[in-house]
Write a protein that holds these residues in place. Structure first.
Motif, mmCIF file in Angstrom:
data_model
loop_
_atom_site.group_PDB
_atom_site.id
_atom_site.type_symbol
_atom_site.label_atom_id
_atom_site.label_comp_id
_atom_site.label_asym_id
_atom_site.label_seq_id
_atom_site.Cartn_x
_atom_site.Cartn_y
_atom_site.Cartn_z
ATOM 1 N N HIS A 123 0.830 -1.204 0.000
ATOM 2 C CA HIS A 123 0.000 0.000 0.000
ATOM 3 C C HIS A 123 0.869 1.259 0.000
ATOM 4 O O HIS A 123 0.549 2.246 -0.692
ATOM 5 C CB HIS A 123 -0.936 0.003 1.211
ATOM 6 N N PHE A 124 1.938 1.230 0.767
ATOM 7 C CA PHE A 124 2.858 2.366 0.788
ATOM 8 C C PHE A 124 3.572 2.479 -0.560
ATOM 9 O O PHE A 124 3.727 3.584 -1.100
ATOM 10 C CB PHE A 124 3.873 2.196 1.919
ATOM 11 N N THR A 125 3.985 1.352 -1.113
ATOM 12 C CA THR A 125 4.629 1.351 -2.423
ATOM 13 C C THR A 125 3.730 1.992 -3.476
ATOM 14 O O THR A 125 4.175 2.820 -4.283
ATOM 15 C CB THR A 125 4.977 -0.089 -2.843
ATOM 16 N N ASP A 126 2.447 1.631 -3.469
ATOM 17 C CA ASP A 126 1.508 2.177 -4.454
ATOM 18 C C ASP A 126 1.349 3.687 -4.297
ATOM 19 O O ASP A 126 1.301 4.426 -5.292
ATOM 20 C CB ASP A 126 0.150 1.490 -4.312
ATOM 21 N N PHE A 127 1.262 4.152 -3.049
ATOM 22 C CA PHE A 127 1.112 5.588 -2.804
ATOM 23 C C PHE A 127 2.341 6.354 -3.279
ATOM 24 O O PHE A 127 2.228 7.368 -3.994
ATOM 25 C CB PHE A 127 0.871 5.834 -1.320
ATOM 26 N N VAL A 128 3.528 5.883 -2.899
ATOM 27 C CA VAL A 128 4.761 6.560 -3.286
ATOM 28 C C VAL A 128 4.879 6.601 -4.811
ATOM 29 O O VAL A 128 5.241 7.628 -5.401
ATOM 30 C CB VAL A 128 5.981 5.861 -2.659
ATOM 31 N N SER A 129 4.557 5.511 -5.452
ATOM 32 C CA SER A 129 4.633 5.449 -6.917
ATOM 33 C C SER A 129 3.669 6.448 -7.559
ATOM 34 O O SER A 129 4.021 7.144 -8.517
ATOM 35 C CB SER A 129 4.321 4.027 -7.393
ATOM 36 N N ALA A 130 2.447 6.554 -7.028
ATOM 37 C CA ALA A 130 1.459 7.483 -7.587
ATOM 38 C C ALA A 130 1.938 8.930 -7.467
ATOM 39 O O ALA A 130 1.792 9.727 -8.408
ATOM 40 C CB ALA A 130 0.122 7.302 -6.873
ATOM 41 N N VAL A 131 2.495 9.283 -6.318
ATOM 42 C CA VAL A 131 2.974 10.654 -6.113
ATOM 43 C C VAL A 131 4.147 10.958 -7.049
ATOM 44 O O VAL A 131 4.187 12.014 -7.711
ATOM 45 C CB VAL A 131 3.380 10.872 -4.641
ATOM 46 N N MET A 132 5.100 10.054 -7.125
ATOM 47 C CA MET A 132 6.277 10.306 -7.956
ATOM 48 C C MET A 132 5.922 10.389 -9.433
ATOM 49 O O MET A 132 6.479 11.222 -10.165
ATOM 50 C CB MET A 132 7.336 9.238 -7.704
ATOM 51 N N HIS A 133 5.019 9.534 -9.895
ATOM 52 C CA HIS A 133 4.593 9.614 -11.287
ATOM 53 C C HIS A 133 3.967 10.978 -11.587
ATOM 54 O O HIS A 133 4.213 11.574 -12.639
ATOM 55 C CB HIS A 133 3.571 8.508 -11.601
#
Length: 434
Positions: A123-133
């Motif tokens: 869940h944290f991985t998905d959030f970080v990825s969404a923000v960085m993209h």
């Protein structure tokens, strides 16, 4: 100096050291101790979009502004970026570099509180990825340039997981950054540094390895909250006390074999914050002149110590009905961020004073202190040389350069001086120029 001439210089020095027994330090170029000042050094925590154009900061750290993880992810996999878009857009307009803090777990992922890690790290991985993209390019240019893993991981106010769990979150941000936004800077979770147990946590954490990798290798910069204690022996804690804490931090990092070349960021600083049973109560007020002096001394000393970023925590919202705040040095009037205080004006003025490079001398870093406790910072740019003096605890006397013609106080007043004369200084920095 070209790459080839640099190699020839190194070969000559090596020959002289081995053949003649001459100390290596004798051949160190003088400019090695100089510090070039970048505008991004002058950072803030900004609780209002209004104040960006009033204190002329070069970087902003987004924390306590409504963009925590739990503020953005409204339900599993559903992100509301409206507030973060607004803040990043404002920062772009003000030419500020943005640091985003990735912290505080949404309730539907947290086992107990937002300070716990999520039950599933994906869940944290998905959030970080969404923000960085989203923010690697925003409105056609860089949106967020730096990401910080969590906030103040060594106090339970913000983190109730384990050191190993924090290391795992750090590896996630590092790995996602490499995959999605390799140009982003990854900053460690900031550590509070003013109490013994906080320094112990810091040392244990940086002594850790995760899968055989030292945790410091997950970061491009190391963050620390260099708030000093509110008082020391009855006097208010000030910038020089904060720098002594930095010395303690560096000592622990050395013992953990963290290379001195890893940049350090002071990601939160202000003064007067209470501890223990008084924690969370208003700071004892100090004079406007002392507040202005604290701002100038903070940025001068941090830069001289080669700290790359200093994020002033503004505390510009009145935390109490009296209008008091948790810190004693305010860049703007509480509740009115567009009304700049003397400290806020000092924030802008010291940037002009520091334009160019802080100059060291011989083997000494910039901003040397004499045996009476008086500091001298030398700054050079294309316009000439400026010298800044102060003594935090008593009156001191300095001999001015023969070229000196004018002096400016940190509150902006200018007066004439005579080159070669002696000048009395105190806790309020004064800048002397031709």
């Amino acid at each position: 100096m070209t790459h080839l001439s640099r190699r020839r210089w190194s070969a000559l020095v090596l020959w002289l050291v081995t053949a003649l027994g001459v100390p290596l330090s004798a051949f160190a170029p003088a400019e090695a101790n100089n510090v070039r000042i970048a505008h991004t050094l002058f950072g803030v925590h900004d609780s209002s979009l209004l104040s960006h154009s009033h204190v002329h900061d070069g970087s902003v750290r987004l924390w306590d502004v409504g963009v925590q993880w739990r503020d953005i992810e409204k339900s599993p996999g559903v992100y509301d970026f409206a507030r973060l878009d607004q803040l990043v857009t404002a920062a772009q307009a003000a030419h500020e570099s943005v640091t985003m803090v990735l912290a505080m777990t949404p309730s539907f992922y947290a086992p107990a509180t937002p300070t716990d890690p999520p039950g599933k790290l994906q869940h944290f991985t998905d959030f970080v990825s969404a923000v960085m993209h989203r923010y690697r390019s925003f409105h056609g240019k860089r949106g967020i340039s730096s990401y910080q893993v969590w906030n103040e991981a060594n106090i339970s106010t913000f983190w109730t997981g384990s050191m190993t769990q924090m290391a795992k979150l750090s590896k996630i941000v590092h790995d996602v950054g490499n995959r999605v936004d390799p140009q982003a800077t990854i900053v460690s979770p900031p550590m509070v540094t003013r109490l013994g147990y906080q320094l112990d946590w810091l040392k244990k954490f940086y002594g850790m390895k995760l899968g055989g990798t030292p945790v410091w290798k997950f970061y491009d910069a190391l963050g620390f909250s260099l708030y000093p204690l509110p008082t020391y022996g009855g006097r208010p804690g000030g910038p020089e006390d904060s720098m002594r804490q930095l010395g303690q931090v560096r000592s622990r990092l050395r013992s953990d074999h963290v290379p001195a070349s890893v940049p350090i960021w002071n990601t939160e600083v202000n003064y007067g914050l209470q501890t223990g049973s008084l924690g969370g109560t208003p700071a004892t007020p100090i004079s406007s002149a002392k507040q202005a002096s604290y701002v100038a001394r903070t940025y001068l000393l941090n830069a001289a110590a080669r700290v790359k970023r200093v994020y002033w925590y503004r505390y510009d919202l009145g935390a109490f009905s009296s209008g008091a705040t948790l810190a004693n040095t305010l860049l703007s009037q509480p509740g009115s961020p567009s009304v700049v205080t003397p400290a806020g004006r000092a924030f802008a003025l010291v940037q002009k004073w520091m334009h160019g490079s802080l100059v060291g001398s011989g083997s000494h870093a910039p901003c040397a202190k004499d045996r009476h406790g008086t500091y001298t910072c030398v700054v050079k740019d294309s316009s000439g040389t400026r010298r800044i003096y102060w003594n935090p605890n008593r009156k001191g006397r300095v001999r001015l350069a023969s070229s000196a013609r004018h002096a400016q106080t940190i509150l902006g007043a200018v007066s004439k001086v005579k080159g070669g004369s002696r000048l009395t200084v105190n806790y309020r920095p004064v800048m002397v120029y031709h």
